[in-house]
Design a protein around this motif. Structure first.
Motif, PDB file in Angstrom:
ATOM      1  N   GLU A 144       0.813  -1.108   0.025  1.00 48.13           N
ATOM      2  CA  GLU A 144      -0.010  -0.061   0.029  1.00 48.13           C
ATOM      3  C   GLU A 144       0.846   1.371  -0.029  1.00 48.13           C
ATOM      4  O   GLU A 144       0.672   2.117  -0.809  1.00 48.13           O
ATOM      5  CB  GLU A 144      -1.046   0.135   1.162  1.00 48.13           C
ATOM      6  N   THR A 145       1.929   1.097   0.965  1.00 48.77           N
ATOM      7  CA  THR A 145       2.618   2.351   0.965  1.00 48.77           C
ATOM      8  C   THR A 145       3.435   2.769  -0.508  1.00 48.77           C
ATOM      9  O   THR A 145       3.832   3.764  -0.985  1.00 48.77           O
ATOM     10  CB  THR A 145       3.859   2.231   1.928  1.00 48.77           C
ATOM     11  N   GLY A 146       3.711   1.638  -1.188  1.00 49.76           N
ATOM     12  CA  GLY A 146       4.324   1.668  -2.325  1.00 49.76           C
ATOM     13  C   GLY A 146       3.666   1.948  -3.655  1.00 49.76           C
ATOM     14  O   GLY A 146       3.904   1.919  -4.933  1.00 49.76           O
ATOM     15  N   GLY A 147       2.465   2.164  -3.339  1.00 46.69           N
ATOM     16  CA  GLY A 147       1.431   2.512  -4.278  1.00 46.69           C
ATOM     17  C   GLY A 147       0.622   1.399  -5.296  1.00 46.69           C
ATOM     18  O   GLY A 147       0.273   1.724  -6.294  1.00 46.69           O
ATOM     19  N   LEU A 148       1.003   0.157  -4.776  1.00 53.73           N
ATOM     20  CA  LEU A 148       0.517  -0.989  -5.484  1.00 53.73           C
ATOM     21  C   LEU A 148      -0.063  -1.887  -4.574  1.00 53.73           C
ATOM     22  O   LEU A 148       0.542  -2.838  -4.149  1.00 53.73           O
ATOM     23  CB  LEU A 148       1.790  -1.621  -6.378  1.00 53.73           C
ATOM     24  N   PRO A 149      -1.397  -1.832  -4.397  1.00 50.81           N
ATOM     25  CA  PRO A 149      -2.078  -2.930  -3.486  1.00 50.81           C
ATOM     26  C   PRO A 149      -1.823  -4.295  -4.015  1.00 50.81           C
ATOM     27  O   PRO A 149      -1.873  -4.480  -5.096  1.00 50.81           O
ATOM     28  CB  PRO A 149      -3.543  -2.442  -3.448  1.00 50.81           C
ATOM     29  N   ARG A 150      -2.217  -5.173  -2.865  1.00 47.27           N
ATOM     30  CA  ARG A 150      -2.057  -6.665  -3.334  1.00 47.27           C
ATOM     31  C   ARG A 150      -2.873  -6.849  -4.579  1.00 47.27           C
ATOM     32  O   ARG A 150      -2.558  -7.693  -5.538  1.00 47.27           O
ATOM     33  CB  ARG A 150      -2.214  -7.440  -2.191  1.00 47.27           C
ATOM     34  N   GLU A 151      -4.055  -6.550  -4.499  1.00 42.32           N
ATOM     35  CA  GLU A 151      -5.065  -6.825  -5.737  1.00 42.32           C
ATOM     36  C   GLU A 151      -4.571  -6.540  -6.939  1.00 42.32           C
ATOM     37  O   GLU A 151      -4.591  -7.155  -8.017  1.00 42.32           O
ATOM     38  CB  GLU A 151      -6.641  -6.478  -5.543  1.00 42.32           C
ATOM     39  N   GLU A 152      -3.938  -5.389  -6.975  1.00 44.30           N
ATOM     40  CA  GLU A 152      -3.332  -4.862  -8.354  1.00 44.30           C
ATOM     41  C   GLU A 152      -1.948  -5.605  -8.820  1.00 44.30           C
ATOM     42  O   GLU A 152      -1.763  -5.902  -9.944  1.00 44.30           O
ATOM     43  CB  GLU A 152      -2.921  -3.346  -8.360  1.00 44.30           C
ATOM     44  N   VAL A 153      -1.329  -6.085  -7.691  1.00 40.35           N
ATOM     45  CA  VAL A 153      -0.183  -7.137  -7.857  1.00 40.35           C
ATOM     46  C   VAL A 153      -0.682  -8.485  -8.477  1.00 40.35           C
ATOM     47  O   VAL A 153      -0.110  -9.059  -9.414  1.00 40.35           O
ATOM     48  CB  VAL A 153       0.652  -7.318  -6.613  1.00 40.35           C
ATOM     49  N   GLU A 154      -1.702  -8.806  -7.928  1.00 40.61           N
ATOM     50  CA  GLU A 154      -2.323 -10.209  -8.460  1.00 40.61           C
ATOM     51  C   GLU A 154      -3.066 -10.246  -9.862  1.00 40.61           C
ATOM     52  O   GLU A 154      -2.817 -10.975 -10.634  1.00 40.61           O
ATOM     53  CB  GLU A 154      -3.373 -10.656  -7.419  1.00 40.61           C
ATOM     54  N   GLU A 155      -3.472  -8.924  -9.904  1.00 38.16           N
ATOM     55  CA  GLU A 155      -4.267  -8.616 -11.266  1.00 38.16           C
ATOM     56  C   GLU A 155      -3.183  -8.482 -12.377  1.00 38.16           C
ATOM     57  O   GLU A 155      -3.081  -9.012 -13.474  1.00 38.16           O
ATOM     58  CB  GLU A 155      -5.034  -7.486 -10.982  1.00 38.16           C
ATOM     59  N   GLY A 156      -2.084  -7.968 -11.996  1.00 41.35           N
ATOM     60  CA  GLY A 156      -0.806  -7.527 -13.051  1.00 41.35           C
ATOM     61  C   GLY A 156      -0.224  -8.905 -13.269  1.00 41.35           C
ATOM     62  O   GLY A 156       0.207  -9.449 -14.484  1.00 41.35           O
ATOM     63  N   LEU A 157      -0.094  -9.619 -12.416  1.00 40.51           N
ATOM     64  CA  LEU A 157       0.532 -11.035 -12.551  1.00 40.51           C
ATOM     65  C   LEU A 157      -0.316 -11.994 -13.477  1.00 40.51           C
ATOM     66  O   LEU A 157       0.258 -12.557 -14.403  1.00 40.51           O
ATOM     67  CB  LEU A 157       1.139 -12.093 -11.377  1.00 40.51           C
TER      68      LEU A 157
END
Length: 234
Positions: free
Chosen positions: A211-224
């Motif tokens: 979250e601090t890095g501007g990329l919530p987990r759901e966005e990481v999972e979506e990107g992957l």
């Protein structure tokens, strides 16, 4: 201790030379200013500006390899000298009375040196260079701002992605990887495994850090997931 003293002496010598170059720039003695920097490159590294600006960035970096290790603190010093060369060409482009062809040539030379310098700064910072030696982080950010209207070479964009991840700016790192996959780069497929590894590293971090890095987990999972679909489809 010896190496630290050696680096500090080199930095002091370079700082003194850049001060002299600044005076020459103010006097519009651009040729003399460039000659001063070229002489410092030759004396400190056995290289010259023409070589540094004509060779691919990867080949130049190899010139700083000693006993199997890239001397990244020396590399960032070379980056600083190229950066200063860029500013001299930028000043040349502002001189009244020069024709359009000469002005464009100076602007082109400025951009070439800024991009090469940026690549060296990022590579050095990504591989353990002392960030306080020459304020390389601030210098890299300044060059990024100056060149924001231009597409960066793929090799530099990759270094930027790695650097943003190192800073914990995961959303900006993702933006760089996206540009490599979908905007620039001659062979975007070559970067898919790099991007996959990026998402997998992030997936191991805590939610709060993402979250601090501007990329919530759901966005990481979506990107992957999106990347895996692209890889499956060839």
């Amino acid at each position: 201790m010896f190496r630290k003293d050696y680096l500090l002496r080199m930095v002091e010598e370079m700082t003194e030379a850049i001060g002299k170059v600044f005076t020459l720039k103010q006097q519009r003695k651009h040729a003399e200013a460039l000659s001063e920097l070229d002489e410092l490159l030759r004396r400190n590294f056995g290289l010259n500006s023409s070589l540094l600006n004509s060779l691919p960035a990867e080949d130049v970096i190899e010139l700083f390899r000693f006993r199997g290790i890239i001397e990244v603190d020396n590399l960032q010093q070379a980056a600083r000298l190229l950066e200063e060369e860029a500013y001299i060409y930028g000043e040349k482009a502002k001189v009244e009375g020069i024709d359009d062809e000469e002005r464009q040539h100076s602007l082109d030379e400025e951009l070439i040196r800024l991009m090469k310098s940026l690549h060296f700064y990022l590579y050095a910072l990504n591989h353990g260079a002392n960030p306080k030696l020459l304020d390389a982080p601030d210098r890299a950010e300044s060059i990024l701002e100056l060149t924001k209207e231009y597409e960066r070479p793929a090799r530099t964009e990759k270094q930027l992605a790695m650097y943003r991840e190192q800073q914990g700016k995961y959303d900006q790192a993702e933006n760089s990887w996206y540009r490599l996959l979908h905007v620039g780069g001659e062979h975007p497929v070559n970067y898919r495994h790099d991007v996959q590894a990026f998402y997998e590293r992030l997936s191991e971090l805590e939610d709060a850090k993402l979250e601090t890095g501007g990329l919530p987990r759901e966005e990481v999972e979506e990107g992957l997931a999106q990347l895996n679909r692209e890889m499956a489809n060839g």
